[in-house]
Design a protein around this motif. Structure first.
Motif, mmCIF file in Angstrom:
data_model
loop_
_atom_site.group_PDB
_atom_site.id
_atom_site.type_symbol
_atom_site.label_atom_id
_atom_site.label_comp_id
_atom_site.label_asym_id
_atom_site.label_seq_id
_atom_site.Cartn_x
_atom_site.Cartn_y
_atom_site.Cartn_z
ATOM 1 N N ARG A 86 14.919 10.540 3.279
ATOM 2 C CA ARG A 86 16.492 10.892 3.148
ATOM 3 C C ARG A 86 17.294 9.644 3.754
ATOM 4 N N THR A 87 18.304 9.606 3.910
ATOM 5 C CA THR A 87 19.606 9.165 4.985
ATOM 6 C C THR A 87 19.757 10.061 5.460
ATOM 7 N N VAL A 88 19.966 10.062 7.451
ATOM 8 C CA VAL A 88 20.087 11.702 8.134
ATOM 9 C C VAL A 88 21.221 11.153 8.340
ATOM 10 N N GLU A 89 21.967 10.179 8.563
ATOM 11 C CA GLU A 89 23.140 9.773 9.957
ATOM 12 C C GLU A 89 24.759 9.993 8.417
ATOM 13 N N PRO A 90 24.945 10.876 8.814
ATOM 14 C CA PRO A 90 26.365 11.407 8.165
ATOM 15 C C PRO A 90 27.334 10.469 7.835
ATOM 16 N N HIS A 91 27.603 9.201 8.526
ATOM 17 C CA HIS A 91 28.108 7.931 8.604
ATOM 18 C C HIS A 91 27.883 7.253 7.392
ATOM 19 N N PHE A 92 26.584 7.054 7.459
ATOM 20 C CA PHE A 92 25.899 6.440 6.898
ATOM 21 C C PHE A 92 25.768 7.296 5.102
ATOM 22 N N ILE A 93 25.433 8.175 5.062
ATOM 23 C CA ILE A 93 25.859 9.163 3.977
ATOM 24 C C ILE A 93 26.635 8.718 2.849
ATOM 25 N N THR A 94 27.779 9.381 4.013
ATOM 26 C CA THR A 94 29.249 9.228 3.305
ATOM 27 C C THR A 94 29.742 8.237 2.748
ATOM 28 N N ALA A 95 29.050 6.883 3.568
ATOM 29 C CA ALA A 95 29.712 5.402 2.375
ATOM 30 C C ALA A 95 28.503 4.605 1.566
ATOM 31 N N ILE A 96 27.089 5.613 1.597
ATOM 32 C CA ILE A 96 26.641 5.197 0.604
ATOM 33 C C ILE A 96 26.750 5.897 -0.765
ATOM 34 N N ASN A 97 27.003 7.079 -0.340
ATOM 35 C CA ASN A 97 27.714 8.110 -1.427
ATOM 36 C C ASN A 97 28.520 7.325 -2.631
ATOM 37 N N ASP A 98 29.759 7.348 -1.598
ATOM 38 C CA ASP A 98 31.075 6.087 -2.386
ATOM 39 C C ASP A 98 30.366 5.489 -3.206
ATOM 40 N N TYR A 99 29.819 4.704 -2.441
ATOM 41 C CA TYR A 99 29.048 2.818 -3.421
ATOM 42 C C TYR A 99 28.653 3.301 -4.299
ATOM 43 N N VAL A 100 28.065 4.144 -4.400
ATOM 44 C CA VAL A 100 26.891 5.073 -5.461
ATOM 45 C C VAL A 100 28.275 5.262 -6.947
ATOM 46 N N GLN A 101 28.407 6.140 -6.373
ATOM 47 C CA GLN A 101 29.311 6.740 -6.930
ATOM 48 C C GLN A 101 30.632 5.775 -8.054
ATOM 49 N N ARG A 102 31.418 4.968 -7.193
ATOM 50 C CA ARG A 102 31.790 3.624 -7.926
ATOM 51 C C ARG A 102 31.087 2.873 -8.764
ATOM 52 N N THR A 103 29.872 1.944 -8.276
ATOM 53 C CA THR A 103 28.628 1.537 -8.510
ATOM 54 C C THR A 103 28.646 2.223 -10.237
ATOM 55 N N LYS A 104 28.734 3.641 -10.376
ATOM 56 C CA LYS A 104 28.345 4.447 -12.402
ATOM 57 C C LYS A 104 29.181 4.220 -12.947
ATOM 58 N N ARG A 105 30.693 3.748 -12.274
ATOM 59 C CA ARG A 105 31.458 2.690 -13.235
ATOM 60 C C ARG A 105 31.357 2.005 -13.875
ATOM 61 N N TYR A 106 30.145 1.150 -13.384
ATOM 62 C CA TYR A 106 29.874 0.461 -14.226
ATOM 63 C C TYR A 106 28.755 0.120 -15.025
ATOM 64 N N LEU A 107 27.338 0.852 -13.886
ATOM 65 C CA LEU A 107 26.512 0.544 -14.718
ATOM 66 C C LEU A 107 25.259 2.000 -14.663
ATOM 67 N N THR A 108 24.477 2.272 -15.329
ATOM 68 C CA THR A 108 24.182 3.705 -15.008
ATOM 69 C C THR A 108 23.060 3.186 -13.147
ATOM 70 N N PHE A 109 23.165 3.803 -12.407
ATOM 71 C CA PHE A 109 22.725 3.811 -11.183
ATOM 72 C C PHE A 109 22.420 5.235 -10.847
ATOM 73 N N GLU A 110 21.348 5.011 -10.170
ATOM 74 C CA GLU A 110 20.658 6.611 -9.224
ATOM 75 C C GLU A 110 20.193 6.010 -8.439
ATOM 76 N N MET A 111 20.328 7.073 -6.722
ATOM 77 C CA MET A 111 19.279 5.895 -5.701
ATOM 78 C C MET A 111 17.921 7.423 -5.939
ATOM 79 N N GLU A 112 17.153 7.061 -5.707
ATOM 80 C CA GLU A 112 15.769 8.370 -6.281
ATOM 81 C C GLU A 112 15.104 8.147 -4.266
ATOM 82 N N VAL A 113 14.847 9.280 -4.306
ATOM 83 C CA VAL A 113 14.088 8.942 -2.476
ATOM 84 C C VAL A 113 12.534 9.552 -2.492
ATOM 85 N N ILE A 114 11.917 9.311 -1.893
ATOM 86 C CA ILE A 114 10.851 9.430 -1.928
ATOM 87 C C ILE A 114 10.404 10.692 -0.598
#
Length: 166
Positions: A19-47
């Protein structure tokens, strides 16, 4: 809510080890994931990362992660490894690449970020393509952020958005 203008039925997945551990990365990644979902069916899957890896050699760790990565693949997936030996693209070229994939991939387009030591042979064998984000080395946390930002940028370019300057 606005209609979701999916350009295709293709699902896009970013598969990551640990998993992503650093809070500032989590926030930024989640922001881009949400924005990308406006255009595309997209998910981040964590092993989940392996436990007690101190006793493992680099090769053993790579093998064990490789088995978990391969288990996450589904029949019909088109698998792209984010790998330093892969093809480099400019953002506009990545947008064209995504457009082609949306016209040809029926199930999932899966981008994979490996663990700290890279990919096992099994994962390389399962892959269809390799892509490099840069000749430079980034932390795994950073690679996730760079990738989701570039995916968002590509989708924005394809939709005629103001995101790219030639």
């Amino acid at each position: 809510m606005c209609a979701n203008h999916n350009l295709s039925s293709m699902k896009t997945t970013l598969l990551v080890v640990g998993r992503t551990v650093e809070p500032h990365f989590i926030t930024a990644i989640n922001d881009y994931v949400q924005r990308t979902k406006r255009y595309l069916t997209f998910e981040m899957e964590v092993i989940p990362e392996l436990k007690n890896t101190k006793s493992f050699s680099m090769e053993v760790q790579k093998e064990k992660e490789g088995e978990l990565i391969c288990k996450a693949f589904q029949p019909g997936d088109v698998i792209v490894l984010l790998d330093e030996g892969g093809k480099e693209m400019r953002s506009i070229e990545f947008a064209d690449y995504m457009k082609r994939k949306m016209n040809t991939v029926n199930k999932r387009l899966v981008f994979v970020i490996g663990g700290p030591y890279g990919f096992s042979q099994k994962v390389y064998q399962a892959a269809h393509e390799k892509m490099s984000l840069s000749k430079m080395t980034f932390s795994h946390q950073m690679v996730r952020l760079i990738f989701v930002e570039q995916l968002y940028r590509a989708m924005n370019i394809l939709s005629g958005g103001p995101y790219h300057h030639e």
